[in-house]
Design a protein around this motif. Structure first.
Motif, PDB file in Angstrom:
ATOM      1  N   THR A   1      25.610  37.078  38.012  1.00 54.60           N
ATOM      2  CA  THR A   1      26.331  37.910  38.974  1.00 54.60           C
ATOM      3  C   THR A   1      25.353  38.588  39.926  1.00 54.60           C
ATOM      4  O   THR A   1      24.193  38.813  39.559  1.00 54.60           O
ATOM      5  N   PRO A   2      25.835  38.913  41.146  1.00 56.07           N
ATOM      6  CA  PRO A   2      27.189  38.688  41.650  1.00 56.07           C
ATOM      7  C   PRO A   2      27.479  37.206  41.919  1.00 56.07           C
ATOM      8  O   PRO A   2      26.588  36.462  42.294  1.00 56.07           O
ATOM      9  N   LEU A   3      28.742  36.841  41.725  1.00 60.50           N
ATOM     10  CA  LEU A   3      29.218  35.505  42.080  1.00 60.50           C
ATOM     11  C   LEU A   3      30.392  35.691  43.038  1.00 60.50           C
ATOM     12  O   LEU A   3      31.452  36.182  42.655  1.00 60.50           O
ATOM     13  N   PHE A   4      30.163  35.306  44.278  1.00 64.68           N
ATOM     14  CA  PHE A   4      31.165  35.492  45.331  1.00 64.68           C
ATOM     15  C   PHE A   4      31.691  34.146  45.798  1.00 64.68           C
ATOM     16  O   PHE A   4      30.918  33.210  46.028  1.00 64.68           O
ATOM     17  N   MET A   5      33.016  34.063  45.942  1.00 61.20           N
ATOM     18  CA  MET A   5      33.648  32.905  46.559  1.00 61.20           C
ATOM     19  C   MET A   5      34.732  33.389  47.515  1.00 61.20           C
ATOM     20  O   MET A   5      35.515  34.278  47.168  1.00 61.20           O
ATOM     21  N   GLY A   6      34.758  32.826  48.697  1.00 56.78           N
ATOM     22  CA  GLY A   6      35.767  33.188  49.683  1.00 56.78           C
ATOM     23  C   GLY A   6      36.226  31.972  50.447  1.00 56.78           C
ATOM     24  O   GLY A   6      35.576  30.913  50.420  1.00 56.78           O
ATOM     25  N   THR A   7      37.340  32.099  51.146  1.00 59.71           N
ATOM     26  CA  THR A   7      37.865  30.983  51.945  1.00 59.71           C
ATOM     27  C   THR A   7      38.496  31.486  53.234  1.00 59.71           C
ATOM     28  O   THR A   7      39.263  32.449  53.225  1.00 59.71           O
ATOM     29  N   ASN A   8      38.157  30.846  54.313  1.00 59.71           N
ATOM     30  CA  ASN A   8      38.790  31.079  55.612  1.00 59.71           C
ATOM     31  C   ASN A   8      38.885  29.730  56.322  1.00 59.71           C
ATOM     32  O   ASN A   8      37.860  29.165  56.694  1.00 59.71           O
ATOM     33  N   PRO A   9      40.116  29.205  56.474  1.00 58.38           N
ATOM     34  CA  PRO A   9      41.388  29.786  56.083  1.00 58.38           C
ATOM     35  C   PRO A   9      41.642  29.692  54.577  1.00 58.38           C
ATOM     36  O   PRO A   9      41.154  28.776  53.917  1.00 58.38           O
ATOM     37  N   ALA A  10      42.393  30.665  54.075  1.00 57.17           N
ATOM     38  CA  ALA A  10      42.783  30.596  52.671  1.00 57.17           C
ATOM     39  C   ALA A  10      43.711  29.414  52.443  1.00 57.17           C
ATOM     40  O   ALA A  10      43.604  28.704  51.439  1.00 57.17           O
TER      41      ALA A  10
ATOM     42  N   VAL B   1      32.078  46.782  31.778  1.00 53.44           N
ATOM     43  CA  VAL B   1      31.174  45.664  32.073  1.00 53.44           C
ATOM     44  C   VAL B   1      31.645  44.879  33.291  1.00 53.44           C
ATOM     45  O   VAL B   1      30.872  44.599  34.208  1.00 53.44           O
ATOM     46  N   LEU B   2      32.891  44.517  33.305  1.00 53.12           N
ATOM     47  CA  LEU B   2      33.428  43.565  34.277  1.00 53.12           C
ATOM     48  C   LEU B   2      34.023  44.250  35.500  1.00 53.12           C
ATOM     49  O   LEU B   2      34.713  45.261  35.386  1.00 53.12           O
ATOM     50  N   LEU B   3      33.764  43.671  36.669  1.00 52.46           N
ATOM     51  CA  LEU B   3      34.500  44.018  37.879  1.00 52.46           C
ATOM     52  C   LEU B   3      34.850  42.727  38.604  1.00 52.46           C
ATOM     53  O   LEU B   3      33.965  41.972  39.012  1.00 52.46           O
ATOM     54  N   ILE B   4      36.137  42.454  38.721  1.00 54.51           N
ATOM     55  CA  ILE B   4      36.648  41.357  39.528  1.00 54.51           C
ATOM     56  C   ILE B   4      37.400  41.979  40.691  1.00 54.51           C
ATOM     57  O   ILE B   4      38.240  42.859  40.492  1.00 54.51           O
TER      58      ILE B   4
ATOM     59  N   ASN C   1      45.093  35.450  55.749  1.00 50.73           N
ATOM     60  CA  ASN C   1      44.805  34.052  55.445  1.00 50.73           C
ATOM     61  C   ASN C   1      43.286  33.869  55.322  1.00 50.73           C
ATOM     62  O   ASN C   1      42.711  32.928  55.863  1.00 50.73           O
ATOM     63  N   HIS C   2      42.665  34.813  54.593  1.00 54.97           N
ATOM     64  CA  HIS C   2      41.206  34.870  54.515  1.00 54.97           C
ATOM     65  C   HIS C   2      40.866  35.612  53.221  1.00 54.97           C
ATOM     66  O   HIS C   2      40.980  36.828  53.140  1.00 54.97           O
ATOM     67  N   VAL C   3      40.459  34.874  52.191  1.00 52.56           N
ATOM     68  CA  VAL C   3      40.262  35.446  50.856  1.00 52.56           C
ATOM     69  C   VAL C   3      38.790  35.734  50.584  1.00 52.56           C
ATOM     70  O   VAL C   3      37.914  34.930  50.899  1.00 52.56           O
ATOM     71  N   HIS C   4      38.538  36.896  49.987  1.00 49.12           N
ATOM     72  CA  HIS C   4      37.238  37.236  49.408  1.00 49.12           C
ATOM     73  C   HIS C   4      37.448  37.532  47.931  1.00 49.12           C
ATOM     74  O   HIS C   4      38.372  38.269  47.570  1.00 49.12           O
ATOM     75  N   SER C   5      36.618  36.961  47.071  1.00 50.63           N
ATOM     76  CA  SER C   5      36.690  37.271  45.642  1.00 50.63           C
ATOM     77  C   SER C   5      35.284  37.358  45.070  1.00 50.63           C
ATOM     78  O   SER C   5      34.371  36.658  45.525  1.00 50.63           O
ATOM     79  N   VAL C   6      35.108  38.227  44.083  1.00 48.29           N
ATOM     80  CA  VAL C   6      33.778  38.428  43.523  1.00 48.29           C
ATOM     81  C   VAL C   6      33.875  38.804  42.053  1.00 48.29           C
ATOM     82  O   VAL C   6      34.852  39.419  41.614  1.00 48.29           O
ATOM     83  N   VAL C   7      32.862  38.405  41.294  1.00 52.58           N
ATOM     84  CA  VAL C   7      32.674  38.835  39.911  1.00 52.58           C
ATOM     85  C   VAL C   7      31.357  39.597  39.855  1.00 52.58           C
ATOM     86  O   VAL C   7      30.323  39.093  40.312  1.00 52.58           O
ATOM     87  N   ARG C   8      31.404  40.807  39.312  1.00 50.53           N
ATOM     88  CA  ARG C   8      30.192  41.609  39.128  1.00 50.53           C
ATOM     89  C   ARG C   8      30.079  42.006  37.654  1.00 50.53           C
ATOM     90  O   ARG C   8      31.088  42.227  36.980  1.00 50.53           O
ATOM     91  N   ASP C   9      28.847  42.103  37.176  1.00 53.58           N
ATOM     92  CA  ASP C   9      28.563  42.680  35.867  1.00 53.58           C
ATOM     93  C   ASP C   9      28.028  44.080  36.128  1.00 53.58           C
ATOM     94  O   ASP C   9      26.917  44.242  36.638  1.00 53.58           O
ATOM     95  N   LEU C  10      28.796  45.083  35.814  1.00 57.35           N
ATOM     96  CA  LEU C  10      28.429  46.455  36.140  1.00 57.35           C
ATOM     97  C   LEU C  10      27.187  46.926  35.401  1.00 57.35           C
ATOM     98  O   LEU C  10      26.615  47.963  35.736  1.00 57.35           O
TER      99      LEU C  10
END
Length: 343
Positions: free
Chosen positions: A164-173, A301-304, A314-323
């Motif tokens: 982490t961090p592991l980020f994935m996003g999409t445009n366009p979603a 521990v986790l943050l999503i 129509n534009h997604v951001h997503s992330v996983v963090r280990d606090l």
């Protein structure tokens, strides 16, 4: 209480039987060494940083230039070797999503009418960086990053200790037109969130939903050290069995982007921090009708985080963090404390 304990055992059994596999970074080590062997001295200098460099936490997910070596500057042999690092870094699910995100730049370039010769929205504008000396007995890290993709991994003694961090996003979603109309890379991340929200009673929704107006982006942004989101939402122990399963299905979806051995250990770490401490919080549109929404899932521990608000939702951001251990910082801190205690 008995029902609760049985359910915890049921959840643990499902996830550990699905994830059970030895945590090893050997495939990433082999792929990274093979990649480095293809580079000339100038390229090696560009791709390489000390393990404890401040550059390790200099991460982002917007379409900007990065430090490191980008795919466009590589020859075909080098590009193939670089992609092998990406493939070794993630699970099959994660690899497929990452490559699809990179290729989505082609569609975005068409949508925005960017001239072909421009590097803006270029699927080759992804940068590879190595921190430290890759070996089976050392501590080292690697980063793969570009628009809507940031993979940050650390290995110690041939074992992944941080992803982490592991980020994935999409445009366009969701691709709005053309031959791939309707194509949606992060479909499950979207739909499972709405499914969990729809299963809540009105009383539960009052706890889970903290605002009718979603955020413009994930709250943790590209902060080197994330903080827990202040909006607490509804707790795991306030959900019924079916709702708990739905929440854990979302957690599993994100964790399964990791190689199975590390995914297993990360899930155990999340469980050890307390499933009953998991919280689900929501803002924005309550039905999947194309309007903006945001959700987060967290414990100690986790943050999503998931956000879909930009470009008319129509534009997604997503992330996983280990606090506790982004960029392997918890390991590094303990290492320094141990070394100082010897003096």
């Amino acid at each position: 209480m008995k029902k609760s304990l049985l359910f915890f055992a049921f959840i643990c059994c499902i996830f550990h039987s699905a994830f059970s596999q030895k945590n090893s970074s050997q495939s990433s080590l082999d792929a990274t060494k093979a990649f480095l062997a293809t580079l000339n001295p100038e390229q090696l200098a560009t791709v390489s940083y000390p393990y404890d460099s401040e550059e390790r936490s200099n991460w982002y997910y917007i379409p900007k230039e990065r430090n490191g070596l980008w795919l466009k500057s590589m020859n075909e042999i080098q590009r193939k070797a670089a992609i092998e690092i990406l493939k070794s870094t993630l699970s099959e699910q994660g690899k497929d999503k990452a490559i699809a995100i990179m290729q989505l730049e082609i569609i975005l370039k068409e949508i925005e009418n960017v001239i072909p010769e421009s590097d803006r929205r270029n699927p080759l504008k992804y940068y590879f960086t190595v921190f430290g000396t890759p070996s089976a007995t050392s501590t080292w890290g690697w980063r793969i990053e570009g628009h809507h993709l940031s993979l940050n991994f650390t290995s110690q003694n041939n074992k992944v200790i941080s992803g982490t961090p592991l980020f994935m996003g999409t445009n366009p979603a969701i691709v709005p037109s053309g031959n791939q109309k309707g194509y949606q890379i992060l479909k499950d991340e979207t739909n499972l969130g709405f499914e969990l929200l729809a299963s809540l009673s009105e009383g539960q929704k009052k706890k889970a939903i903290f605002s009718e107006d979603p955020f413009f982006d994930i709250l943790s942004a590209n902060c080197p050290k994330p903080q827990p989101v202040v909006y607490k939402g509804i707790g795991f122990d306030e959900l019924n069995d079916d709702q708990q399963k739905k929440l854990m299905k979302i957690v599993a979806l994100y964790v399964k982007n990791y190689p199975l051995g590390f995914a297993d250990e990360f899930m155990r770490k999340i469980e050890k921090a307390g499933l009953n401490k998991l919280r689900f919080a929501w803002s924005g549109e309550q039905k999947n009708t194309g309007k903006g929404n945001y959700y987060c899932i967290q414990n100690d521990v986790l943050l999503i985080e998931y956000d879909n608000t930009q470009n008319n939702a129509n534009h997604v951001h997503s992330v996983v963090r280990d606090l506790t251990n982004d960029f392997g910082e918890d390991f590094l801190r303990k290492h320094y404390q141990k070394e100082h205690s010897k003096n």
